[in-house]
Each structure stands twice: as structure tokens, then as C-alpha cells.
Scaffold this active site. Structure first.
Site, mmCIF file in Angstrom:
data_model
loop_
_atom_site.group_PDB
_atom_site.id
_atom_site.type_symbol
_atom_site.label_atom_id
_atom_site.label_comp_id
_atom_site.label_asym_id
_atom_site.label_seq_id
_atom_site.Cartn_x
_atom_site.Cartn_y
_atom_site.Cartn_z
ATOM 1 N N SER A 1 -57.317 -54.786 -123.777
ATOM 2 C CA SER A 1 -57.170 -53.522 -122.868
ATOM 3 C C SER A 1 -55.668 -53.272 -123.085
ATOM 4 O O SER A 1 -54.571 -54.166 -123.007
ATOM 5 C CB SER A 1 -57.282 -53.761 -121.386
ATOM 6 O OG SER A 1 -58.801 -53.671 -121.131
ATOM 7 N N GLY A 2 -55.450 -51.838 -123.119
ATOM 8 C CA GLY A 2 -53.852 -51.406 -123.346
ATOM 9 C C GLY A 2 -53.321 -51.448 -124.917
ATOM 10 O O GLY A 2 -52.320 -51.106 -124.728
ATOM 11 N N ASP B 1 -55.734 -43.560 -117.350
ATOM 12 C CA ASP B 1 -55.604 -44.912 -117.619
ATOM 13 C C ASP B 1 -54.344 -44.976 -118.597
ATOM 14 O O ASP B 1 -54.611 -45.666 -119.765
ATOM 15 C CB ASP B 1 -56.756 -45.725 -117.968
ATOM 16 C CG ASP B 1 -56.733 -47.269 -117.805
ATOM 17 O OD1 ASP B 1 -55.598 -47.702 -117.266
ATOM 18 O OD2 ASP B 1 -57.526 -47.827 -118.377
ATOM 19 N N HIS C 1 -54.688 -50.015 -115.777
ATOM 20 C CA HIS C 1 -55.238 -50.864 -115.168
ATOM 21 C C HIS C 1 -54.765 -52.315 -115.628
ATOM 22 O O HIS C 1 -55.251 -53.232 -114.865
ATOM 23 C CB HIS C 1 -56.825 -50.911 -115.423
ATOM 24 C CG HIS C 1 -57.192 -51.327 -116.819
ATOM 25 N ND1 HIS C 1 -57.393 -50.336 -117.615
ATOM 26 C CD2 HIS C 1 -57.322 -52.594 -117.325
ATOM 27 C CE1 HIS C 1 -57.690 -51.161 -119.195
ATOM 28 N NE2 HIS C 1 -57.848 -52.456 -118.551
#
Length: 511
Positions: A456-457, A350, A304
């Protein structure tokens, strides 16, 4: 699924679980009397009746009765707000046990629940047992929270010399009897051997040497063990098309990693594989996501985080507010590949790989790749009950500002059923495969501390021991959550163990 700017993962903290095998009962709110618990000041304790907790009884003699009563209620909440024959069950740090009605829990291999149940933390009034000093402010941050000084409770028990009496451990090494949490050597080894029965037996024997007092162990008194010098990853001009092995130096970092209560700012260079993803937009900061360096040319992140305006990766960064503290490197992204089965609705698969336009040069303690669990035993290993690290520069609160310095935190991993139930209650459970083995469920159910937008990530990391040294492995990628710092909703991570075949294939197919 939220967009990059709005995705967050609820990441909070529970104390380290010492060598306990989690069961379904760990997530049951009806906890047992002899279960381990956490005091309002984040100290370890045991659930016992008030009669067998002399230091708390003593509070009523040394302070205002109203304040003492409020503190007692907070301790009782930590054990489920229960009574036994009219005697309240409270969380006690130094209980005295009656040989007939109570027995102490095993401090190194508790057989009952070791996690705090899925309930909000007790609300504690101002710290009224501390000598009057300026009270630090408490701030909800990405991975760091300044907490009040611990409550100092007057006890009839004698004070203990921090160095403790002399002893010889089960391995015959000279040392001193101290609490396990004060013994860096054994505590560091415990972080690696959380499920090692042999080491658990060693700790039990060490405790017996020190008279079976609490969690005291015979701590080696400074003797050093000769270990091979660390192997550092080599720089080459070849395009890497395979992952590094631990023998080649991946996942190694210099530093002492203690248990983090509430999170804190990372030491510069502590996580030399952490990456920032930069985008071409008009906002105040180009960095919207994190990532992890896995070879000289590959960065693993969340699917994402992939956008058309993704431009470059920054490595070697620590403090975003200055360009002089560390020598960071910016490398353009040549291409990227998101997992083909990524489901934007339920967040499954994801994961994405970024291909840099050139090899990054490894620099000791500044830029280096992390290890990945690509061996058969690590692919199959369960980390439920472990306390991995997370790190990032995400926002300091929901809707707040991003952190300028890299922050880190430890969080517990739960069985995925905990996330399934939590997200179902929030009406965010969309499909049967949403919480299968492709994801990891981790965080603190009480809420209050958090990673947020911008994390995120980023990496979920655990240490594994190799030649008497700790090497970190990437077991998860920050995927999603609901808001920031909300209670009863753990964060969701994409499992690198599950996607190892895909990761290896993408690295092999590097142009």
C-alpha cells in the site's frame, strides 16, 4: 476500509496490448472469433477454429490423446469455449487462415478485444509437451511468480532462424526480420508510443517489408542513435517547494524494461524513487507501507498508511535481508498531511504527503525522484489499456510472509466501470463517487498474482519518452483491494492526475 496491516491490492498480469484503443467490448465475455487471446503458457494467439491451427492438430499425432484433449480444452477456454459448425474455437499462436472464412487480426492495431475477458484462466495439466526436466515450483508472490517452462509444440511449419533474413526498415536502416517481441529496440519504443498512430503505421510498414508474416518486423541490426546524455537531478540545500520537470532529470532510470510475464525480482536500482515506510511497533519488520520520492524532501503515499507510530522513510533499498547490498538511507519524517477528504469507508482520496526532516542526496541509479503528470496534456491523458509497472516488498501471499527483495510487475488498466461492477458483486461498493476519476482500476481479472499487505502507498508507473529516453511518471498510488490474488477483483489506485493541484499546493507550502 482495512487498517494498514490488512490493506491489499489485487495486482496481476495481462499481456501487453499493442496499440489498441479499448472499448466496452473489451470487458465482454462473449468474445469474437478474430479476437486476440492468451494461451495457457502466456503466449499471444488468435481465436480461430481448430481446422486452421496445424500445430494443435499435430499434437494428437505426437502425444497421448487424453493429454492432447485436455490441452485442447484449455485452449478452447481461452476463447470462450465456443464452436463454429462443430469445430472448436481455440487460441492458436500460429494460425493458418482461409481467405474466405477467416482473416488474420491486425497484429499492431487490433480492432476487436485485446484483453482476456473477466473469467478465470484455463486450468492446464502438467506441462506434458516439454522434454522431461525438473518442474519449477509455482509460487504466488507479491509481484513475482516462477512459471513452468513454455509448452513446446511440434509443428509442421519450418523453423525460423532467430536472426531472420536481412531487410531494410521503412526508415532505410538495415536489419533482420524477427518477431516484434524479439526486437528490443522497437519493443521498447512501443512501450512509450502505445497510442501513437504514426508509430503504428511504421510497424505496419515494417511488417510488410518482412512479408506480412505474423508479427515479424524489420529489427535494426545494432545501429545506435546518438542521444544526449541523461540529465540527473541536482543536489541543493534549498528546501524544494515545486516538482521537478522532466528536463531536470526526474523519472530517469537505467535499464531495459521488457514485458514481465508473472512478475520478477527487480534489478537493484531499477526504481530509485521507491520508498519504504517504517513504523514503531513490535512486529518482525518495521516496514508496513511503500511510497514514492517526488522531490528531495517529499514522499507520496496512501492516506491509510498514516499512523501515529510512523517514524522514518528508507530510500535506496533493494534487499531487506542484508545491509551490504545497497547503501540505503533512513530519514526521519518531520510531518505528514493526509488528504482532507480521505474517506476510510470507500477509499476515495487515499493520498498523503510525507515531509522529510532534511533533503535526501540524489545518487545516480540509486536515489532519485520520479516525475509527476503536472503538465496539461499529461493531466488529461487516459491510460486505459496501458500496462504500467508496480513495485513493492509486500507479502508473498494472503496471510504469508513479506518479500525480502523488491519485486515488480506490469498490469493492465481498465475503465473504472470494471471495478465498480466487480466491487458491487463483492458488496464493497459504498458510494457513487467511489470509482470516479479520482481512482484508477488496474489488475488481472483472472487472479493468481498479486501485491498484498505492505505494498500500500507504493507507485503505479508509466514511461513517457523525452529526447529518445524513457522517463517514468507516477500516475497512481496503491490504495486497496479485496484480499490477495483473488479473481475478478482488480486493484484500486488513487490517481495522481486527479490530485495534482493538491500535491502541488502541499509541496509549495513546505515549512
Amino acid at each position: 476500509m482495512k487498517s494498514v496491516c490488512c490493506v491489499s491490492a489485487v495486482i496481476t498480469l495481462l499481456p501487453l496490448v499493442l496499440l489498441s484503443k479499448p472499448t466496452d467490448a473489451q470487458f465482454n465475455q462473449r468474445r469474437q472469433v478474430r479476437q486476440n487471446c492468451i494461451t495457457p503458457e502466456n503466449y499471444y494467439g488468435s481465436c480461430v477454429t481448430l481446422t486452421y491451427c496445424p500445430q494443435v492438430v499435430n499434437i494428437f499425432q505426437t502425444t497421448n490423446s487424453d493429454r492432447a484433449q485436455r490441452y485442447l480444452i484449455a485452449l478452447q477456454r481461452s476463447c470462450g469455449t465456443r464452436n463454429i459448425n462443430g469445430d472448436p474455437v481455440i487460441c492458436c499462436t500460429e494460425p493458418r487462415y482461409n481467405q474466405v472464412t477467416e482473416r488474420p487480426p491486425n497484429p499492431f492495431f487490433p480492432t476487436e478485444n485485446s484483453f482476456v475477458g473477466p473469467q478465470p484462466p484455463p486450468e492446464v495439466p502438467d506441462n506434458f509437451f516439454v522434454n522431461p526436466t525438473p518442474r519449477p515450483t509455482t509460487t504466488t508472490t507479491t509481484t513475482t511468480t516462477t512459471t513452468p517452462a513454455p509448452i513446446r509444440i511440434t509443428s509442421s511449419a519450418p523453423l525460423v532462424d532467430l536472426r531472420g533474413p536481412s531487410c531494410r526498415g521503412p526508415d532505410t536502416k538495415p536489419g533482420n526480420c524477427v518477431e516484434l517481441k524479439e526486437c528490443a529496440a522497437l519493443l521498447n519504443e512501443l512501450r512509450v508510443k502505445q497510442r501513437d498512430e504514426t508509430f503504428a503505421n511504421f510497424l505496419r510498414a515494417s511488417r510488410v517489408v518482412c512479408g506480412s508474416q505474423g508479427t515479424q518486423v524489420c529489427c535494426p541490426n545494432g545501429q545506435t542513435v546518438t542521444t544526449p546524455a541523461p540529465v540527473l537531478p541536482k543536489n541543493t540545500d534549498e528546501v524544494p517547494r515545486r516538482l521537478l520537470n522532466v528536463e531536470e532529470g526526474c523519472g530517469y532510470t537505467v535499464g531495459y524494461y521488457k514485458k514481465i510475464v508473472g512478475g520478477e525480482v527487480s534489478r537493484a536500482g531499477a526504481w530509485p524513487w521507491i520508498a519504504l515506510l517504517a513504523y514503531d511497533d513490535a512486529s518482525s519488520s518495521p516496514f508496513k507501507c511503500g511510497g514514492t520520492l517526488i522531490t528531495a524532501r517529499h514522499v507520496l503515499t496512501a492516506a491509510h498508511c498514516i499512523r501515529d507510530d510512523l517514524q522514518f522513510v528508507r530510500l535506496g533499498e533493494h534487499d531487506l535481508s542484508t545491509d551490504t547490498e545497497t547503501a540505503h538511507v533512513d530519514i526521519n519524517i518531520a510531518r505528514y498531511v493526509a488528504h482532507p477528504e480521505y474517506n476510510r469507508k470507500n477509499g476515495r482520496s487515499d493520498m498523503a504527503i510525507l515531509y522529510l526532516e532534511r533533503n535526501v542526496q540524489f545518487v545516480a541509479n540509486k536515489i532519485a525522484p520520479i516525475c509527476l503528470p503536472h503538465t496539461a496534456n499529461l493531466r488529461q491523458k487516459s491510460y486505459v489499456g496501458y500496462m504500467p509497472f508496480v513495485a513493492g516488498w509486500g507479502k508473498t501471499m494472503e496471510g504469508g510472509e513479506s518479500a525480502s527483495k523488491l519485486n515488480e510487475l506490469q498490469i493492465p488498466i481498465y475503465d473504472n466501470e470494471v471495478c465498480r461492477q466487480s466491487y458491487a458483486k463483492e458488496k464493497r461498493y459504498f458510494s457513487a463517487d467511489q470509482f470516479d476519476s479520482a481512482v484508477i482500476c488496474a489488475g488481472v481479472l483472472s487472479g493468481g498474482k498479486d501485491t498484498c499487505q505492505g505494498d500500500s502507498g507504493g507507485p503505479l508507473m508509466v514511461p513517457e519518452q523525452y529526447q529518445n529516453k524513457q522517463h517514468f511518471y507516477l500516475i497512481g498510488v496503491v490504495s486497496y483491494g479485496i484480499g490477495c490474488a483473488r479473481p475478478n477483483v482488480p486493484g484500486v489506485y488513487s490517481s495522481t492526475q486527479y490530485f495534482m493541484d493538491w500535491i502541488i499546493q502541499q509541496v509549495q507550502q513546505t515549512p
